[in-house]
Design a protein around this motif. Structure first.
Motif, mmCIF file in Angstrom:
data_model
loop_
_atom_site.group_PDB
_atom_site.id
_atom_site.type_symbol
_atom_site.label_atom_id
_atom_site.label_comp_id
_atom_site.label_asym_id
_atom_site.label_seq_id
_atom_site.Cartn_x
_atom_site.Cartn_y
_atom_site.Cartn_z
ATOM 1 N N GLY A 61 -40.682 25.748 -26.327
ATOM 2 C CA GLY A 61 -40.211 24.427 -27.014
ATOM 3 C C GLY A 61 -39.134 24.468 -27.586
ATOM 4 O O GLY A 61 -38.106 25.183 -27.166
ATOM 5 N N PRO A 62 -38.849 23.725 -28.827
ATOM 6 C CA PRO A 62 -37.239 23.801 -29.439
ATOM 7 C C PRO A 62 -37.089 25.136 -30.042
ATOM 8 O O PRO A 62 -35.770 25.644 -30.432
ATOM 9 C CB PRO A 62 -37.494 22.922 -30.637
ATOM 10 N N GLU A 63 -37.969 26.049 -30.388
ATOM 11 C CA GLU A 63 -37.862 27.446 -31.053
ATOM 12 C C GLU A 63 -37.326 28.443 -29.890
ATOM 13 O O GLU A 63 -37.279 29.658 -30.350
ATOM 14 C CB GLU A 63 -38.807 27.828 -32.131
#
Length: 192
Positions: A61-63
């Motif tokens: 995901g975004p991390e």
């Protein structure tokens, strides 16, 4: 057998979660064998002076990291909702009071988390280390713990890898230089 001071000991289990520990093809031990060994040790430590640490990874995901590497990155478009759910029942058992959870976004359990703070505030100086995979999360965490001054005891039969030969190489050539290598039977004997 050396006895462990439970007030100063943490049992740190790396990534024993649905998205990792249920994979096939692990070696030299199956995920079932590793989960059973971890469950035995955790049950011996439940509601004692020791600290039990369930480390979960979520690095998609975004991390997610996006390094430029020579190996094709692992695709994570279809990660199930329960990917990071810890498998061992004690992780969510409200009757067990000495369990903490650490969420990480990297290979190691220390960098970018509050694990070191949580352990130091509890007076921990010794880490029993297990999990999946030996050459990724366990190895990185062992090196971080060593550099932070913890006494590291890796539990050889309570961890496994995607490559059995690499597991053996890390155990023999790295873990024995960072601390001690015990079996799960030796850990349990040290608690009796």
């Amino acid at each position: 057998m050396e006895k462990l001071n439970l007030q100063k000991t943490a049992f740190v289990m790396i990534d024993l979660q649905k998205g990792i520990a249920l994979r096939q093809g692990l070696a030299p031990y199956s995920s079932q064998e590793v989960l059973e060994k971890n469950e035995q040790i955790a049950q011996k430590l439940a509601n004692t002076d020791a600290t039990i640490v369930c480390v979960h990874v979520k690095n998609y995901g975004p991390e997610a990291l996006h390094p430029q590497t020579d190996n094709r990155p692992i695709q994570s478009e279809h990660v199930p909702e329960d990917f990071s759910d810890f498998i061992l029942p004690l992780a969510t058992d409200p009757q067990i009071k000495n369990v903490i959870h650490v969420k990480k976004h990297n290979w190691g359990a220390f960098f970018g988390t509050d694990l070191d703070v949580q352990l130091r505030r509890r007076g921990i100086d010794t880490i029993l280390l297990s999990g999946i995979a030996t050459t990724i999360g366990v190895d990185t965490t062992a090196r971080e713990a060593y550099q932070l001054g913890y006494q590291v005891i890796t539990i050889e039969d309570a961890m496994t890898d995607f490559n059995g030969q690499l597991h053996q190489d890390i155990v023999e050539h790295i873990f024995k230089r960072l601390g001690k290598v015990w079996t799960s039977d030796q850990v349990i004997a040290s608690l009796n």
